[in-house]
Scaffold this active site. Structure first.
Site, PDB file in Angstrom:
ATOM      1  N   HIS A 128       0.879  -1.181   0.000  1.00 34.36           N
ATOM      2  CA  HIS A 128       0.000   0.000   0.000  1.00 34.36           C
ATOM      3  C   HIS A 128       0.917   1.232   0.000  1.00 34.36           C
ATOM      4  O   HIS A 128       2.043   1.176   0.505  1.00 34.36           O
ATOM      5  CB  HIS A 128      -0.823  -0.056   1.288  1.00 34.36           C
ATOM      6  CG  HIS A 128      -1.867   0.991   1.454  1.00 34.36           C
ATOM      7  ND1 HIS A 128      -1.577   2.277   1.820  1.00 34.36           N
ATOM      8  CD2 HIS A 128      -3.223   0.931   1.321  1.00 34.36           C
ATOM      9  CE1 HIS A 128      -2.704   2.973   1.914  1.00 34.36           C
ATOM     10  NE2 HIS A 128      -3.724   2.180   1.620  1.00 34.36           N
ATOM     11  N   ASP A 205       3.306  -4.636   8.266  1.00 33.01           N
ATOM     12  CA  ASP A 205       2.116  -3.791   8.144  1.00 33.01           C
ATOM     13  C   ASP A 205       0.903  -4.716   8.255  1.00 33.01           C
ATOM     14  O   ASP A 205       0.575  -5.449   7.321  1.00 33.01           O
ATOM     15  CB  ASP A 205       2.169  -3.078   6.783  1.00 33.01           C
ATOM     16  CG  ASP A 205       0.858  -2.368   6.441  1.00 33.01           C
ATOM     17  OD1 ASP A 205      -0.124  -2.514   7.203  1.00 33.01           O
ATOM     18  OD2 ASP A 205       0.818  -1.699   5.401  1.00 33.01           O
ATOM     19  N   GLN A 208      -4.165  -5.172   6.978  1.00 34.44           N
ATOM     20  CA  GLN A 208      -5.141  -6.134   6.433  1.00 34.44           C
ATOM     21  C   GLN A 208      -4.958  -7.521   7.036  1.00 34.44           C
ATOM     22  O   GLN A 208      -5.598  -8.480   6.587  1.00 34.44           O
ATOM     23  CB  GLN A 208      -5.003  -6.237   4.903  1.00 34.44           C
ATOM     24  CG  GLN A 208      -5.228  -4.942   4.160  1.00 34.44           C
ATOM     25  CD  GLN A 208      -6.679  -4.469   4.186  1.00 34.44           C
ATOM     26  OE1 GLN A 208      -7.597  -5.250   4.459  1.00 34.44           O
ATOM     27  NE2 GLN A 208      -6.882  -3.196   3.920  1.00 34.44           N
ATOM     28  N   LYS A 231     -10.060  -0.713  10.765  1.00 34.83           N
ATOM     29  CA  LYS A 231     -10.160  -1.897   9.903  1.00 34.83           C
ATOM     30  C   LYS A 231     -10.503  -3.146  10.708  1.00 34.83           C
ATOM     31  O   LYS A 231     -10.680  -4.219  10.155  1.00 34.83           O
ATOM     32  CB  LYS A 231      -8.853  -2.078   9.132  1.00 34.83           C
ATOM     33  CG  LYS A 231      -8.623  -0.954   8.128  1.00 34.83           C
ATOM     34  CD  LYS A 231      -7.544  -1.281   7.154  1.00 34.83           C
ATOM     35  CE  LYS A 231      -7.037  -0.062   6.403  1.00 34.83           C
ATOM     36  NZ  LYS A 231      -7.892   0.330   5.288  1.00 34.83           N
ATOM     37  N   CYS A 369      -4.894   2.452  -3.495  1.00 36.42           N
ATOM     38  CA  CYS A 369      -3.643   2.988  -2.918  1.00 36.42           C
ATOM     39  C   CYS A 369      -2.494   2.001  -3.102  1.00 36.42           C
ATOM     40  O   CYS A 369      -1.658   1.832  -2.208  1.00 36.42           O
ATOM     41  CB  CYS A 369      -3.806   3.323  -1.434  1.00 36.42           C
ATOM     42  SG  CYS A 369      -4.915   4.667  -1.136  1.00 36.42           S
TER      43      CYS A 369
HETATM   44  N1  PLP Z   1      -1.427  -0.716   4.714  1.00 38.74           N
HETATM   45  C1  PLP Z   1      -2.370  -1.481   4.144  1.00 38.74           C
HETATM   46  C2  PLP Z   1      -2.022  -2.858   3.701  1.00 38.74           C
HETATM   47  C3  PLP Z   1      -3.668  -0.993   3.998  1.00 38.74           C
HETATM   48  O1  PLP Z   1      -4.600  -1.754   3.430  1.00 38.74           O
HETATM   49  C4  PLP Z   1      -3.964   0.317   4.438  1.00 38.74           C
HETATM   50  C5  PLP Z   1      -5.311   0.882   4.235  1.00 38.74           C
HETATM   51  O2  PLP Z   1      -6.062   0.432   3.397  1.00 38.74           O
HETATM   52  C6  PLP Z   1      -2.955   1.063   5.032  1.00 38.74           C
HETATM   53  C7  PLP Z   1      -1.705   0.522   5.162  1.00 38.74           C
HETATM   54  C8  PLP Z   1      -3.223   2.442   5.552  1.00 38.74           C
HETATM   55  O3  PLP Z   1      -4.125   2.368   6.617  1.00 38.74           O
HETATM   56  P1  PLP Z   1      -4.710   3.715   7.272  1.00 38.74           P
HETATM   57  O4  PLP Z   1      -5.283   4.500   6.130  1.00 38.74           O
HETATM   58  O5  PLP Z   1      -5.740   3.211   8.223  1.00 38.74           O
HETATM   59  O6  PLP Z   1      -3.584   4.408   7.933  1.00 38.74           O
END
Ligand code: PLP
Length: 411
Positions: A128, A205, A208, A231, A369
């Site tokens: 992401h 990270d 997900q 999430k 993203c």
């Molecule tokens: N990393 C991953 C794999 C994600 O799916 C997301 C959000 O969709 C993020 C990071 C960023 O999360 P946030 O927007 O809650 O900071």
């Protein structure tokens, strides 16, 4: 099928989430955008309003009763998070605004402490933007180099290529537990073991990953783990950063302000102990309390049960969608969470998404993203149906019917 020890059946589970009862264009909402954010159970909504109705006061700063109550609830939420991911110590749990904030924090502090010109950071092609851009910014600041693990046509990292990237200049690996664009589960244990055999720390990270199964940071042995509350059925604007104490001790704070300090003079400031060194200013204590409640809710349903229900949904959706003529699914790993990213031949994803919305079906369209993932497949976006345990087989069938109607309209 749901294991017998699950306390609630699917109707009872759905009744916990008021928004799932909503109608959109006079159709019962089918919410398949859980990868972007999840709906909230009543107990989380109640926990948040309970703070405002009954004991709202800024934390850690007062001797009065309300401040004691809110501070205790906030620290209790930290303990719930600690135990949820099985971290060793509460000092290792730092509340942040979410995954993005957590990764930016580490990218800044780790960069300041450890990174020199020519050092290398490794990420994967599945990331992401939140796990790409902070490292690019850090590399720019520190004259370091960003390396990327390539992926294959199934949307899986190519492990041998990962191993080839590790060398004496590699200072950190930062990869997703699960790809938000394709649903691929990454082999994080293998990634971590290989990195550790070269003494390289790893950030996972978990944006997900946290909501789709049991996460045990001790077993995983990651050095940093991050996720967002929204999430995993919690409020927005709250998330966390787990770091092994030895790293958090050594890293400088990334923000200065109230609460993160021990002694302040104009000449010199000393910092508070962990985890407060990384929690500057008024924290989102209401969000943290809501997050604690969300994690308790997940534990009540049972994380193994959740994973099992979600795998049933994934299998059904994959079978049904791949049987539709003209559908191409991106991300065909054996090891996936219930995300299906797909395109319909000759129909733009935005058109399909807008028509599905008119049928009450919420899917996400675009690059999610994760533009590099789209580039890898030579496309400018996908339709993404991201499911979770409160979704049903009937909802998947509605999506299938909806897609068939979209195809009919365009034919
Ligand atoms: N990393 C991953 C794999 C994600 O799916 C997301 C959000 O969709 C993020 C990071 C960023 O999360 P946030 O927007 O809650 O900071």
């Amino acid at each position: 099928m749901v294991k017998p020890e699950t306390l609630k059946n699917i109707n009872e589970i759905r009744a916990d989430f008021p928004l799932l009862n909503k109608s959109i264009y006079n159709r019962r909402l089918v919410y398949f955008d859980n990868g972007a954010t999840t709906q909230k159970p009543q107990c989380v909504i109640d926990a948040v309003s309970d703070v405002y109705l009954n004991y709202n006061a800024n934390i850690h700063r007062g001797v009065h009763t309300l401040s004691d109550l809110s501070s205790a609830a906030y620290e209790n939420a930290r303990e719930i998070v600690r135990s949820f991911i099985n971290a060793g110590k509460r000092e290792e749990i730092v509340f942040t605004a979410g995954t993005t904030a957590s990764i930016n924090a580490i990218a800044f502090s780790f960069g300041e402490r450890y990174i020199k010109p020519g050092d290398e950071i490794v990420i994967s092609h599945l990331e992401h933007h939140a796990n790409i851009v902070p490292w690019q910014m850090m590399c720019q600041r520190k004259k370091a180099i960003l390396r990327v693990i390539p992926i294959n046509d199934n949307g899986e990292i190519i492990f041998d290529e990962y191993l080839k990237l590790l060398n004496s200049r590699t200072k950190l690996i930062s990869v997703s537990q699960v790809s938000n664009a394709l649903g691929t589960v990454l082999p994080v244990r293998l990634i971590i073991d290989a990195a550790h055999s070269a003494d390289i720390p790893v950030l996972i990270d978990g944006a997900q990953g946290i909501q789709h199964g049991v996460v045990d940071v001790k077993k995983m042995n990651c050095d940093f783990y991050v996720f967002s509350g929204h999430k995993i059925y919690g409020p927005t604007g709250i998330g966390m950063l787990y770091g092994k104490e030895k790293y958090l001790d050594e890293l400088p704070p990334y923000q200065g302000g109230g609460d993160m300090v021990d002694k302040v003079t104009f000449e010199k400031t000393t910092y508070n102990e962990l985890p407060f060194k990384f929690e500057a200013g008024t924290m989102n204590y209401v969000g943290a309390i809501g997050l604690g409640k969300a994690l308790e809710y997940v534990l009540d349903i049972g994380r193994d049960n959740i994973a099992e229900m979600e795998q049933d949904l994934l299998k059904h959706a994959t079978d049904k969608l791949s049987a539709i003529n003209g559908i191409r699914i991106f991300g065909n790993s054996e090891n996936k969470i219930p995300i299906i990213s797909f395109l319909i031949k000759n129909i733009h994803q935005y058109d399909a998404g807008m028509i599905l919305d008119k049928m009450g079906i919420a899917v996400r369209t675009g690059t999610h993203c994760a533009q590099p993932v789209m580039d890898r497949f030579g496309i400018d976006g996908t339709i993404r149906a991201s499911m979770c345990f409160y979704n049903t087989i009937e909802e998947v069938d509605s999506l299938v019917e909806g897609i068939e109607k979209v195809i009919e309209m365009f034919s």
